[in-house]
Design an enzyme around this catalytic site. Structure first.
Site, PDB file in Angstrom:
ATOM      1  N   CYS A  93       0.804  -1.226   0.000  1.00  0.00           N
ATOM      2  CA  CYS A  93       0.000   0.000   0.000  1.00  0.00           C
ATOM      3  C   CYS A  93       0.839   1.280   0.000  1.00  0.00           C
ATOM      4  O   CYS A  93       0.325   2.361  -0.289  1.00  0.00           O
ATOM      5  CB  CYS A  93      -0.944   0.016   1.202  1.00  0.00           C
ATOM      6  SG  CYS A  93      -2.100  -1.353   1.235  1.00  0.00           S
ATOM      7  N   HIS A 353      -9.497   2.357  -2.519  1.00  0.00           N
ATOM      8  CA  HIS A 353      -8.112   2.043  -2.172  1.00  0.00           C
ATOM      9  C   HIS A 353      -7.494   1.095  -3.198  1.00  0.00           C
ATOM     10  O   HIS A 353      -7.271  -0.083  -2.930  1.00  0.00           O
ATOM     11  CB  HIS A 353      -8.092   1.420  -0.775  1.00  0.00           C
ATOM     12  CG  HIS A 353      -6.728   1.094  -0.241  1.00  0.00           C
ATOM     13  ND1 HIS A 353      -5.563   1.653  -0.729  1.00  0.00           N
ATOM     14  CD2 HIS A 353      -6.331   0.253   0.770  1.00  0.00           C
ATOM     15  CE1 HIS A 353      -4.519   1.173  -0.054  1.00  0.00           C
ATOM     16  NE2 HIS A 353      -4.967   0.322   0.847  1.00  0.00           N
ATOM     17  N   CYS A 383      -0.141   2.924   6.229  1.00  0.00           N
ATOM     18  CA  CYS A 383       0.413   1.661   6.687  1.00  0.00           C
ATOM     19  C   CYS A 383       0.558   0.749   5.488  1.00  0.00           C
ATOM     20  O   CYS A 383      -0.069   0.960   4.442  1.00  0.00           O
ATOM     21  CB  CYS A 383      -0.481   1.007   7.739  1.00  0.00           C
ATOM     22  SG  CYS A 383      -2.124   0.553   7.142  1.00  0.00           S
TER      23      CYS A 383
END
Length: 397
Positions: A93, A353, A383
């Site tokens: 990510c 996302h 994160c």
């Protein structure tokens, strides 16, 4: 405000595609095609000619089946010269933000004059994988693995999903169900308001999708919903642990999209007559001591703040990626800021996302908030799988 220096790295263009649902309006486009669109829009916004770009670095996690050198595909699709060297970054990510951080280092070292950086992901086009076939299967079934789950959303060290991992560490990093649902409801409400007031107009570049039967212009984030409240979210069941607090409503969805920024030094911008939108400041890159996620954005932001000599209270705008609301809630507590102060125009729970692109989206959004001249300092944190965190600070010109 910090006094600008000629060697400061500045953003002169920043744009993204709309973020759309899994198998939604942009699912027919590959990740490089999405990135090409974002890159073209960022270059046009900054009046930067494509031939001026020396390098392109793009985050992407789910690259199986996309073809060789996806970043090169995206660069060529945006009209950038084949002479520009390219690379794809996979830090889960964190990938889109890592691409920006590494690109800034390239500029500071003097190895490039203009760099495009960002992230891309088509989760809709991620394939299923047939593993362990080269050695042959003498007897029994062949099974497939989902590229999204196996390479994107499963912790390699523990073999469990990011959601299960976050539930596993919930006692160590507390965030109540009520806090999480409030964070998620605000994400939708704020993103809806931002779209209705054209708050995203300068950062979102509409995409024209053509099929044999029709032409559609996709101009807004597809996952933002009406009438989402804490009460409506409270009825949803936990999805990763029977007695857990993480639900489909307070987690980010699977999504498609891309985001890009055009970077150069302040000196180059002045020489070329390009208008800086924001200046990159200190970064924070942290990991461990385990694979947990909840505190990593705060730890990374604190590392960047310490390096820059700022305090959390000095930030006028804070973006923390809403992989799970629990991550935002806990990181806000660690930083000593109110949860309601984070992500003022909504976050990934509503907007989406696409994992390789999210870090770049946060930077694109923060840049445009700074360029509006109503705030001076911003911080972005995320994160990432493997128990990692990453952050960057930005300052208005």
């Amino acid at each position: 405000m910090t006094k600008p220096q000629p060697t400061d790295v500045v953003v002169v263009g920043a744009a993204r595609t709309p973020f759309t649902k899994f198998r939604g309006a942009l699912s027919s486009l590959t990740a490089p095609q999405l990135a090409s669109h974002a890159i073209r829009a960022a270059l046009e916004q900054g009046s930067v000619p494509a031939e001026a770009v020396d390098a392109v670095h793009l985050g992407q996690v789910l690259s199986a089946g996309v073809g060789q050198n996806p970043a090169k595909q995206a660069a060529l699709g945006a009209g950038i010269s084949p002479n520009a060297h390219t690379s794809s970054v996979n830090k889960v990510c964190l990938s889109g933000l890592t691409a920006i951080i590494d690109s800034a280092r390239l500029l500071r070292s003097g190895e490039a004059r203009v760099v495009v950086a960002g992230g891309m992901e088509s989760m809709s086009q991620a394939p299923h994988l047939i593993r362990n076939t080269r050695t042959g299967t003498k007897y029994g079934e062949l099974s497939t693995a989902d590229h999204i789950e196996y390479d994107g959303l499963r912790a390699a060290d523990t073999g469990i999903s990011m959601g299960e991992l976050t539930e596993k560490d919930a006692d160590r990093y507390p965030a109540t169900r009520e806090e999480q649902d409030r964070c998620a409801a605000l994400s939708h409400q704020r993103a809806k308001r931002a779209h209705s007031t054209e708050w995203f107009a300068k950062e979102v570049a509409p995409v024209t999708v053509e099929t044999r039967r029709s032409t559609t212009v996709v101009d807004s984030d597809e996952g933002v919903r009406d009438n989402v409240t804490e009460e409506s979210l409270s009825d949803l069941r936990p999805v990763f642990a029977k007695e857990g607090t993480i639900t489909a409503g307070n987690s980010s969805p699977l999504s498609d999209g891309a985001a890009a920024v055009v970077l150069c030094t302040a000196e180059t911008a002045e020489e070329e007559g390009w208008t800086p939108l924001a200046t990159l400041r200190a970064v924070g890159q942290v990991a461990g001591p385990d694979s947990s996620l909840q505190a990593q954005p705060a730890n990374a932001l604190q590392a960047a703040l310490d390096r820059q000599g700022w305090l959390a209270e000095d930030l006028d705008h804070i973006e923390i990626n809403e992989a799970f609301a629990a991550v935002v809630v806990h990181s806000a507590h660690v930083l000593g800021v109110e949860v309601d102060e984070v992500n003022p125009q909504g976050g990934a729970i509503a907007i989406g996302h696409p994992i390789g692109a999210s870090g770049a989206r946060l930077v694109v959004h923060a840049v445009h908030q700074l360029a509006k001249a109503n705030i001076e300092r911003a911080g972005v944190g995320l994160c990432g799988g493997g128990g990692q965190g990453e952050a960057i600070l930005l300052e208005a010109e």
